[in-house]
Design a protein around this motif. Structure first.
Motif, PDB file in Angstrom:
ATOM      1  N   ASN A 280       0.829  -1.200   0.000  1.00  0.00           N
ATOM      2  CA  ASN A 280       0.000   0.000   0.000  1.00  0.00           C
ATOM      3  C   ASN A 280       0.870   1.259   0.000  1.00  0.00           C
TER       4      ASN A 280
ATOM      5  N   LYS B  52      -7.118  -2.956   6.687  1.00  0.00           N
ATOM      6  CA  LYS B  52      -6.322  -2.035   7.504  1.00  0.00           C
ATOM      7  C   LYS B  52      -6.197  -0.680   6.814  1.00  0.00           C
ATOM      8  N   SER B  53      -5.962  -0.704   5.510  1.00  0.00           N
ATOM      9  CA  SER B  53      -5.844   0.547   4.767  1.00  0.00           C
ATOM     10  C   SER B  53      -7.163   1.304   4.747  1.00  0.00           C
TER      11      SER B  53
ATOM     12  N   SER C  23      -7.548  -4.241   1.264  1.00  0.00           N
ATOM     13  CA  SER C  23      -6.851  -4.151   2.546  1.00  0.00           C
ATOM     14  C   SER C  23      -7.755  -3.472   3.564  1.00  0.00           C
TER      15      SER C  23
ATOM     16  N   ASP D 119     -10.698  -1.046  -1.719  1.00  0.00           N
ATOM     17  CA  ASP D 119      -9.437  -1.763  -1.608  1.00  0.00           C
ATOM     18  C   ASP D 119      -9.738  -3.141  -1.006  1.00  0.00           C
TER      19      ASP D 119
ATOM     20  N   SER E  96      -5.902   2.199  -1.298  1.00  0.00           N
ATOM     21  CA  SER E  96      -4.950   2.117  -0.197  1.00  0.00           C
ATOM     22  C   SER E  96      -5.479   2.892   1.015  1.00  0.00           C
ATOM     23  N   THR E  97      -4.670   3.783   1.583  1.00  0.00           N
ATOM     24  CA  THR E  97      -5.038   4.464   2.829  1.00  0.00           C
ATOM     25  C   THR E  97      -5.802   5.768   2.612  1.00  0.00           C
TER      26      THR E  97
ATOM     27  N   GLU F 280      -5.347   8.519   0.418  1.00  0.00           N
ATOM     28  CA  GLU F 280      -4.814   9.783  -0.074  1.00  0.00           C
ATOM     29  C   GLU F 280      -5.353  10.129  -1.463  1.00  0.00           C
TER      30      GLU F 280
ATOM     31  N   VAL G  11      -7.726   3.261   7.899  1.00  0.00           N
ATOM     32  CA  VAL G  11      -6.957   4.510   7.936  1.00  0.00           C
ATOM     33  C   VAL G  11      -7.683   5.581   7.122  1.00  0.00           C
ATOM     34  N   GLY G  12      -8.133   5.198   5.920  1.00  0.00           N
ATOM     35  CA  GLY G  12      -8.845   6.148   5.084  1.00  0.00           C
ATOM     36  C   GLY G  12     -10.114   6.665   5.736  1.00  0.00           C
TER      37      GLY G  12
ATOM     38  N   TYR H 102      -4.006  11.830   9.142  1.00  0.00           N
ATOM     39  CA  TYR H 102      -2.722  11.535   8.518  1.00  0.00           C
ATOM     40  C   TYR H 102      -1.600  12.213   9.300  1.00  0.00           C
TER      41      TYR H 102
ATOM     42  N   LYS I 260       2.819  12.466   6.189  1.00  0.00           N
ATOM     43  CA  LYS I 260       1.969  11.952   5.126  1.00  0.00           C
ATOM     44  C   LYS I 260       1.335  13.052   4.280  1.00  0.00           C
TER      45      LYS I 260
END
Length: 271
Positions: A73, A147-148, A145, A143, A115-116, A118, A151-152, A157, A161
């Motif tokens: 990621n 975990k990602s 993931s 996604d 991903s997270t 961004e 975060v999103g 952040y 980041k």
């Protein structure tokens, strides 16, 4: 360091991962898979590779966690600025022209392999900044993931980041908090995070723009074609696809048309 996966183990994990999500593991990236499986066995205190393999086959949530662990990621805000320049200066003006014909006032974007978060937040900030009055927008961020995605969804952040975020965007759409920055609610409310496997139909329709950058490099051509057909089915009659700057659809049997703008190259659907 001793490999935990013998040849037979590697082959069966490689096959089940490909079947589940289209990601291809070859001999060159075998050490990545080996190290991830070794880490999982240690964390879960599972004695053998066989035991873990049987667990992922019988437990869908464990399968998701395994797929999460093997994905990479890497992302950042405003990554590959020329793509966003093309989005601002070419894509959105053309999308708005189409919207005028239909009376539709909502711009729909999918950040696939987000991903997270961004990328989808970058898209949302841009749309908030440039869309004329009377238009709304939604960004779906997906996604495999979990975990990602978490975060999103948090919208928080760390200081390191937010490198690359222009000063005017930072002041308009972020709040400084302890240890980092929080995305504003006016941006977060436009972005929906969702678990999705790109090998499956998304159920979305009439998307104006799809971003899927640096994701298909992990797929072989057969899996790439599945993803591209799924995108095609989800996209509006006149719409646009961004892929990674090192990725290409050249030589592939897709319906997408190559588009070269003054800022970046991308693909379009016209049907």
């Amino acid at each position: 360091m001793t490999d935990i996966l013998n040849d037979a183990d590697f082959d069966r994990f490689r096959k089940v991962i490909y079947k589940e999500c289209g990601i291809t593991f070859s001999g060159t990236n075998r050490p990545i898979l080996d190290s991830r499986i070794k880490e999982i066995l240690r964390e879960k205190k599972i004695a053998t590779v066989d035991e873990y393999y049987n667990l992922i086959l019988s437990d869908r949530e464990e399968m998701k966690r395994m797929l999460d662990s093997i994905t990479t990621n890497l992302t950042r805000f405003f990554r590959n600025q020329p793509h966003f320049d093309a989005f601002i200066n070419y894509v959105i003006p053309h999308v708005l022209e189409e919207k005028k014909k239909t009376g539709d006032r909502t711009i729909r974007v999918w950040s696939a392999g987000c991903s997270t978060g961004e990328e989808p937040y970058t898209i949302a900030m841009i749309l908030k900044k440039i869309l004329p009055p009377g238009y709304s927008f939604s960004v779906t961020a997906s996604d495999i993931s979990l975990k990602s995605l978490m975060v999103g969804q948090s919208g928080f952040y760390a200081d390191n980041k937010i490198d690359g975020v222009p000063a005017d965007y930072l002041s308009a759409f972020f709040t400084k908090v302890n240890g980092g920055y929080q995305i504003s609610k006016e941006i977060m409310e436009h972005v929906k995070f969702d678990y999705h496997n790109l090998q499956h139909e998304s159920g979305m329709k009439n998307l104006d723009v799809v971003f899927c950058r640096n994701v298909m490099i992990y797929f072989d051509e057969a899996a790439q074609l599945v993803v591209l057909n799924n995108f095609w089915n989800a996209m509006a009659q006149h719409s646009y696809l961004f892929i990674g700057h090192s990725e290409s659809l050249f030589g592939m049997k897709t319906k997408f048309e190559f588009l070269k703008t003054d800022w970046a190259c991308l693909y379009q659907k016209n049907s």
